[in-house]
Design an enzyme around this catalytic site. Structure first.
Site, PDB file in Angstrom:
ATOM      1  N   GLY A 114       0.922  -1.167  -0.092  1.00  0.00           N
ATOM      2  CA  GLY A 114       0.037   0.040   0.000  1.00  0.00           C
ATOM      3  C   GLY A 114       0.865   1.169  -0.252  1.00  0.00           C
ATOM      4  O   GLY A 114       2.141   1.213   0.316  1.00  0.00           O
ATOM      5  N   TYR A 175      -9.303  -5.348   1.812  1.00  0.00           N
ATOM      6  CA  TYR A 175      -9.226  -5.073   2.974  1.00  0.00           C
ATOM      7  C   TYR A 175     -11.011  -5.258   3.150  1.00  0.00           C
ATOM      8  O   TYR A 175     -11.480  -4.144   2.844  1.00  0.00           O
ATOM      9  CB  TYR A 175      -8.364  -3.721   3.488  1.00  0.00           C
ATOM     10  N   LYS A 320      -5.167 -14.402   2.797  1.00  0.00           N
ATOM     11  CA  LYS A 320      -3.984 -14.075   3.048  1.00  0.00           C
ATOM     12  C   LYS A 320      -3.765 -13.515   4.547  1.00  0.00           C
ATOM     13  O   LYS A 320      -4.349 -12.958   5.397  1.00  0.00           O
ATOM     14  CB  LYS A 320      -3.535 -12.631   2.137  1.00  0.00           C
ATOM     15  N   HIS A 344       2.693 -10.814   7.006  1.00  0.00           N
ATOM     16  CA  HIS A 344       2.441  -9.357   6.797  1.00  0.00           C
ATOM     17  C   HIS A 344       4.002  -8.686   6.754  1.00  0.00           C
ATOM     18  O   HIS A 344       4.115  -7.588   6.762  1.00  0.00           O
ATOM     19  CB  HIS A 344       1.698  -8.561   7.724  1.00  0.00           C
ATOM     20  N   ILE A 378      10.770 -13.362   1.413  1.00  0.00           N
ATOM     21  CA  ILE A 378      11.468 -13.855   0.036  1.00  0.00           C
ATOM     22  C   ILE A 378      12.222 -12.493  -0.628  1.00  0.00           C
ATOM     23  O   ILE A 378      11.722 -11.389  -0.621  1.00  0.00           O
ATOM     24  CB  ILE A 378      10.166 -14.029  -1.163  1.00  0.00           C
TER      25      ILE A 378
END
Length: 460
Positions: A114, A175, A320, A344, A378
């Protein structure tokens, strides 16, 4: 002519993305040209910090609390050792895979991040174009800085014409708002945009404690950054206008008139649709920020609400933020088509379990059938290989592509993706994995991680 049944010539192998990327860099190096985007994760991070403002760096790089979860993510990856095999004869490799019925050129997606306007006003459009040209799906953030429809168009228009497969395009991250009609509006817009899946974020019903932002008193949304999905939504604007008619004030408290307050007002005006001067004089832009902060996320989100999605969308549904095996089972029970194991990126709960460790436990519980993706931690192609070997069907790349955006804009995002895929391809070549199915058979050993290299990140 053959010797012992073996042809004395063999068809030439096709260079994979790893060798192609190496060759391009080394050939440029002959002329003294070095990559603008560093090819190592630490160098990329350092370059991004130099390019970003303090507030942008705090938001993108920052973590919850003392950063323990961020460190846990990296320590988990560092604890796995790859055991390569020799004389395997693998010359050609395929990175392609299928996720939720969609053919992908690799097991890599770009994660939703975001408030990308902190980096560039058109950040989402730039990332979308880079994703399209690199042939990887972009999970568009609900807290994006451009309307979903514009981002989807950027993905489609940038599709690589040389690719034979139908490009998966984009997914949309949702969201869950406290306003159910707004939830339905956003879902409908995702469907109309041609999204490949609806990704519902479960772990941000409230913002975690983020000292890097708090110490600067900085929340991008309060300056109108990252709320474009809302200010482009008819339902949201109706809520804003009703609140103005009802004289409803937001929960942001009194604002002192200071140079910083004036700068924030100007930022709100610039990021709201329409002319900046008009927005400076109108109440709606400020009311939109206050409304967003009040309703963007629903602390009461529960499994019963999530179960309604089977009746509310035709898109594949992805949850998620799953870390517990019980939650993974429950997610599929209420109708999820896939889950994303994620903490997150360490931004919500300080000291949470590493996503990679959670992935192993979840796979042991639910078996090989259900679709499971991994997010958080990652950084390299080697990381992608380890995640796939431990049970991930695909992975999401988060901070690194934002670092690439900071360093070199749209081209920076593309180069980060190319570097990660090149590293993945070369790792597969060296361990003898011809394809993603073979990569799942790659042997790993786990040992206690050595001194953490990521703890130094706060000193970058």
């Amino acid at each position: 002519m053959e010797t012992n049944g073996t042809p004395d010539t063999a068809p030439p192998s096709r260079p994979g993305p790893g060798r192609a990327r190496q060759d391009a860099i080394y050939r440029s190096g002959v002329s003294g040209i070095r990559p603008r985007v560093p090819t190592d994760a630490a160098g990329l991070e350092r370059a991004a910090r130099r390019a970003l403002s303090r507030k942008a760096w705090a938001y993108i790089n920052g973590s919850a609390g003392e950063g323990r979860t961020y460190d846990n993510n990296r320590s988990a990856f560092d604890s796995y050792r790859i055991l390569p095999r020799m004389a395997h004869g693998v010359k050609d490799r395929s990175l392609s895979t299928t996720v939720l019925g969609q053919e992908l050129s690799s097991p890599l997606l770009l994660a939703p991040v975001g408030a990308g306007a902190l980096v560039h006003p058109d950040s989402d459009l730039m990332i979308a174009r880079a994703a399209g040209r690199a042939d990887v799906p972009y999970v568009v953030s609900n807290q994006g800085s451009s309307p979903l429809e514009d981002i989807a168009a950027a993905c489609r228009n940038a599709r690589n014409p040389d690719k034979s497969r139908e490009y998966a395009g984009h997914w949309f991250q949702l969201y869950w708002s406290t306003d159910e009609q707004l939830v339905d509006n956003l879902i409908a817009r995702a469907e109309d945009s041609g999204a490949g899946a609806l990704v519902v974020t479960l772990d941000t019903t409230v913002l975690g404690w983020r000292p890097q932002d708090l110490n600067l008193g900085s929340l991008p949304f309060s300056r109108g950054q990252g709320i474009a999905q809302y200010t482009s939504d008819n339902r949201f604007l109706r809520i804003v206008r009703q609140r103005l008619r009802d004289h409803v004030s937001g929960g942001t408290g009194g604002v002192r008139v200071t140079p910083a307050a004036v700068a924030s007002l100007l930022s709100i005006a610039r990021h709201h649709p329409g002319p900046t001067l008009r927005n400076l004089l109108a109440p709606e832009p400020r009311a939109s920020v206050e409304t967003f902060l009040d309703i963007y996320s629903n602390p009461g989100l529960d499994w019963d609400l999530l179960a309604t999605l089977t009746q509310r969308t035709s898109l594949p549904v992805v949850f998620k933020g799953i870390l517990h095996p019980d939650d993974a089972e429950r997610a599929f029970e209420v109708g999820a088509d896939a889950i994303i194991v994620s903490n997150h990126g360490g931004r919500q709960v300080d000291g949470a379990v590493a996503s990679l460790d959670a992935l192993v436990e979840i796979r042991e519980r639910i078996g090989e059938g259900p679709t499971v993706l991994l997010d958080s931690g990652i950084r390299t192609g080697r990381d992608v290989a380890v995640a796939v070997a431990l049970g991930a069907d695909a992975v999401l790349l988060g901070r690194p592509h934002m670092y690439g955006l900071a360093v070199a804009g749209e081209q920076g995002v593309r180069e980060v993706v190319e570097n990660v895929l090149a590293d993945l391809d070369l790792t597969m070549a060296l361990v003898g994995a011809p394809d993603i199915a073979g990569l799942r058979q790659m042997e790993l050993r786990r040992s206690a991680p050595g001194p953490s290299r990521v703890s130094a990140r706060r000193q970058l």
